[in-house]
Design an enzyme around this catalytic site. Structure first.
Site, PDB file in Angstrom:
ATOM      1  N   GLY A   1     102.868  76.827  60.102  1.00 18.19           N
ATOM      2  CA  GLY A   1     101.591  75.857  60.166  1.00 18.19           C
ATOM      3  C   GLY A   1     101.794  74.689  60.541  1.00 18.19           C
TER       4      GLY A   1
ATOM      5  N   GLY B   1      99.526  71.934  60.983  1.00 16.81           N
ATOM      6  CA  GLY B   1      98.349  71.050  60.668  1.00 16.81           C
ATOM      7  C   GLY B   1      98.639  69.710  60.003  1.00 16.81           C
ATOM      8  CG  ASN B   2      95.651  67.326  58.361  1.00 18.21           C
ATOM      9  OD1 ASN B   2      95.684  67.045  59.379  1.00 18.21           O
ATOM     10  ND2 ASN B   2      94.706  68.282  57.656  1.00 18.21           N
ATOM     11  CB  VAL B   3     101.178  69.605  55.114  1.00 19.04           C
ATOM     12  CG1 VAL B   3     102.217  69.848  54.425  1.00 19.04           C
ATOM     13  CG2 VAL B   3      99.775  69.167  54.311  1.00 19.04           C
TER      14      VAL B   3
ATOM     15  CE  LYS C   1      89.364  72.280  43.323  1.00 22.46           C
ATOM     16  NZ  LYS C   1      90.611  71.533  44.034  1.00 22.46           N
TER      17      LYS C   1
HETATM   18  P1  NAD Z   1      95.518  72.367  58.301  1.00 19.47           P
HETATM   19  O1  NAD Z   1      94.183  73.038  58.243  1.00 19.47           O
HETATM   20  O2  NAD Z   1      95.456  70.941  58.650  1.00 19.47           O
HETATM   21  O3  NAD Z   1      96.622  73.244  58.835  1.00 19.47           O
HETATM   22  C1  NAD Z   1      97.065  74.280  58.851  1.00 19.47           C
HETATM   23  C2  NAD Z   1      97.524  75.146  60.207  1.00 19.47           C
HETATM   24  O4  NAD Z   1      98.221  76.338  59.838  1.00 19.47           O
HETATM   25  C3  NAD Z   1      96.807  74.928  61.393  1.00 19.47           C
HETATM   26  O5  NAD Z   1      97.494  74.215  62.219  1.00 19.47           O
HETATM   27  C4  NAD Z   1      96.393  76.440  61.557  1.00 19.47           C
HETATM   28  O6  NAD Z   1      96.244  76.538  62.912  1.00 19.47           O
HETATM   29  C5  NAD Z   1      97.725  77.029  60.915  1.00 19.47           C
HETATM   30  N1  NAD Z   1      97.623  78.514  60.814  1.00 19.47           N
HETATM   31  C6  NAD Z   1      96.628  79.185  60.243  1.00 19.47           C
HETATM   32  N2  NAD Z   1      96.948  80.380  59.885  1.00 19.47           N
HETATM   33  C7  NAD Z   1      98.257  80.644  60.598  1.00 19.47           C
HETATM   34  C8  NAD Z   1      99.312  81.478  60.584  1.00 19.47           C
HETATM   35  N3  NAD Z   1      98.724  82.960  60.369  1.00 19.47           N
HETATM   36  N4  NAD Z   1     100.435  81.495  60.975  1.00 19.47           N
HETATM   37  C9  NAD Z   1     100.840  80.208  61.628  1.00 19.47           C
HETATM   38  N5  NAD Z   1     100.116  79.197  61.501  1.00 19.47           N
HETATM   39  C10 NAD Z   1      98.846  79.520  60.956  1.00 19.47           C
HETATM   40  O7  NAD Z   1      95.674  72.321  56.619  1.00 19.47           O
HETATM   41  P2  NAD Z   1      96.717  71.425  55.773  1.00 19.47           P
HETATM   42  O8  NAD Z   1      96.029  70.354  55.292  1.00 19.47           O
HETATM   43  O9  NAD Z   1      97.904  71.085  56.733  1.00 19.47           O
HETATM   44  O10 NAD Z   1      97.182  72.285  54.763  1.00 19.47           O
HETATM   45  C11 NAD Z   1      98.193  73.312  54.865  1.00 19.47           C
HETATM   46  C12 NAD Z   1      98.283  74.133  53.532  1.00 19.47           C
HETATM   47  O11 NAD Z   1      98.767  73.075  52.554  1.00 19.47           O
HETATM   48  C13 NAD Z   1      97.015  74.478  52.886  1.00 19.47           C
HETATM   49  O12 NAD Z   1      97.393  75.857  52.194  1.00 19.47           O
HETATM   50  C14 NAD Z   1      96.592  73.491  51.916  1.00 19.47           C
HETATM   51  O13 NAD Z   1      95.718  74.137  50.964  1.00 19.47           O
HETATM   52  C15 NAD Z   1      98.084  73.267  51.246  1.00 19.47           C
HETATM   53  N6  NAD Z   1      97.834  71.745  50.715  1.00 19.47           N
HETATM   54  C16 NAD Z   1      97.565  70.697  51.478  1.00 19.47           C
HETATM   55  C17 NAD Z   1      97.524  69.442  50.859  1.00 19.47           C
HETATM   56  C18 NAD Z   1      97.071  68.103  51.909  1.00 19.47           C
HETATM   57  O14 NAD Z   1      97.551  66.804  51.690  1.00 19.47           O
HETATM   58  N7  NAD Z   1      96.393  68.403  53.113  1.00 19.47           N
HETATM   59  C19 NAD Z   1      97.820  69.160  49.741  1.00 19.47           C
HETATM   60  C20 NAD Z   1      98.089  70.240  48.851  1.00 19.47           C
HETATM   61  C21 NAD Z   1      98.026  71.638  49.506  1.00 19.47           C
END
Ligand code: NAD
Length: 373
Positions: free
Chosen positions: A181, A183-185, A81
């Site tokens: 949540g 978001g992306n995932v 990292k």
């Molecule tokens: P993102 O920022 O696109 O989405 C996060 C979502 O969670 C947002 O829509 C936000 O409004 C919502 N949120 C925040 N606090 C909240 C709460 N208290 N209650 C409900 N919703 C809430 O992030 P992402 O890329 O979708 O990642 C989500 C999680 O997955 C993170 O913990 C990230 O570390 C983990 N992760 C992501 C990836 C990836 O490929 N993007 C890979 C491994 C792990």
């Protein structure tokens, strides 16, 4: 605490590199935790750390986590990292990332970088100007682009494995799943789950996202303050970390916790508490490894089809974790660590007795250096 004392205290890192450049203002640390399985891969985080000690602690902790994640995922990758100390909103320049890229290059492929919190695909493109040892570069350069559909696909497969383990069922039809949540995932996950016929409920603090997704997929909506304790078969945390904590644990009404968020357990003991409560926990770093699998495929010459095949492996990886947990009567987060450690040890033994031929990663590195700029 003194720097070397801190490095020693945080475990058995192979190498820690401090990167400094007066002209562009670069202050970064690269930590290579373990390269038994292959080159150390892990993202570069850019963060306004309060002090250098915090930055060092973070990079040591995160690089070790990557060793476990790659090993449990069955990948020929080690753990590493990097952190850049600075404000991602104000301090980014071309020179900063290219200078950092030159440092990455000086490690000759022992460390391969990627995006992380505070860095973007554009920053990776600057790093790529100075070194081939970077993944997550734009698709136009032969990169894999946005990892989240693959992370979400891994999570889907992980939910299937968990439902198989807990309910002995091969189908998600009518399984009640609460997704925290969108978001992306989370948004990709809802798409996959509804196609499987699951009964999905969603929550997000962003009301617009909730409206968009619930209208598109016809899902129920839960108040974001109530989603963690909602009554369901599977709780899928896909927002922030530490959602399983002293406040929530006694109020959980789910049978399985299986989602994409990082660091879901506030502390390790909460994993033991889930076992006692009879709630099956899919260890976060095993179920969310799809993004890492996706960049691994990028190292071999990228194909989306192969990336989806690879992420389907989360299913078998989790079943293995559950088997270890049952047989050794330990919580699943510990079973995941065991799985990762045993694999590293067995490959270290193999290297010792049959040295000479290295597995995949080094042909991989040759591929990487051939990519067109
Ligand atoms: P993102 O920022 O696109 O989405 C996060 C979502 O969670 C947002 O829509 C936000 O409004 C919502 N949120 C925040 N606090 C909240 C709460 N208290 N209650 C409900 N919703 C809430 O992030 P992402 O890329 O979708 O990642 C989500 C999680 O997955 C993170 O913990 C990230 O570390 C983990 N992760 C992501 C990836 C990836 O490929 N993007 C890979 C491994 C792990």
């Amino acid at each position: 605490m003194l720097t070397f004392e801190m490095i020693e205290k945080h475990g058995d890192h192979e190498q820690v590199v401090f990167c400094y450049d007066k002209d562009c203002g670069l202050k970064a640390i690269i930590a290579v935790h373990n390269t038994t399985l292959g080159p150390a891969l892990g993202g570069t985080r850019m963060w306004n750390y309060a002090n250098e000690e915090d930055a060092l602690k973070d990079v040591l902790r995160l690089s070790k986590g990557m060793t476990y994640k790659a090993s449990a995922a069955g990948l020929n990758l080690g753990g590493g990292k990097a952190v850049i100390i600075g404000d991602p909103k104000k301090d980014k320049t071309e020179a900063l990332f290219r200078t950092f890229g030159a440092y990455v290059n000086s490690l000759n492929g022992k460390y391969i970088t990627a995006e992380d919190v505070g860095t973007t695909v554009h920053d990776m493109a600057y790093i790529f100007m100075e070194t081939p040892y970077v993944t997550g570069i734009p698709q136009s350069f032969g990169g894999s682009g946005d990892p989240s559909p693959f992370t979400a696909h891994g999570v889907l497969m992980g939910i299937k494995a968990s439902v198989k383990e807990k309910f002995k069922s091969d189908s998600l039809k009518d399984v009640r799943i609460s997704v925290q949540g969108l978001g992306n995932v989370g948004s990709h996950l809802v798409d996959y789950l509804t196609k499987e016929g699951a009964r999905v409920s969603v929550a997000d603090i962003d009301k617009e996202r909730v409206q968009k997704i619930s209208e598109k997929y016809g899902t129920a909506v839960i108040d974001p303050d109530k989603v963690i304790t909602s009554e369901c078969d599977v709780l899928a945390p896909c927002a922030m970390g530490a959602v399983i904590n002293d406040q929530t644990i006694s109020e959980l009404r789910c049978k399985i916790v299986a989602g994409g968020a990082n660091n879901q357990l506030a502390e390790h003991r909460h994993g033991d508490a889930l076992l006692e409560l009879g709630i099956l926990y899919a260890p976060d770093y095993v179920i969310n490894a799809g993004g890492l699998m996706n960049v691994f495929v990028e190292l071999e010459g990228y194909s989306r089809e192969r990336a989806f095949e690879k992420t389907a492996q989360v299913y078998d990886n989790l079943l293995q974790v559950y088997r270890i947990s049952r047989e050794q009567k330990i919580a699943t987060h510990l079973a995941a660590d065991r799985l990762a450690e045993v694999r590293i040890k067995s490959i270290a033994n193999l290297r010792q007795h049959h040295h000479g031929r290295m597995a995949r990663p080094f042909s991989t590195l040759k591929e990487m250096t051939n990519r067109q700029k």
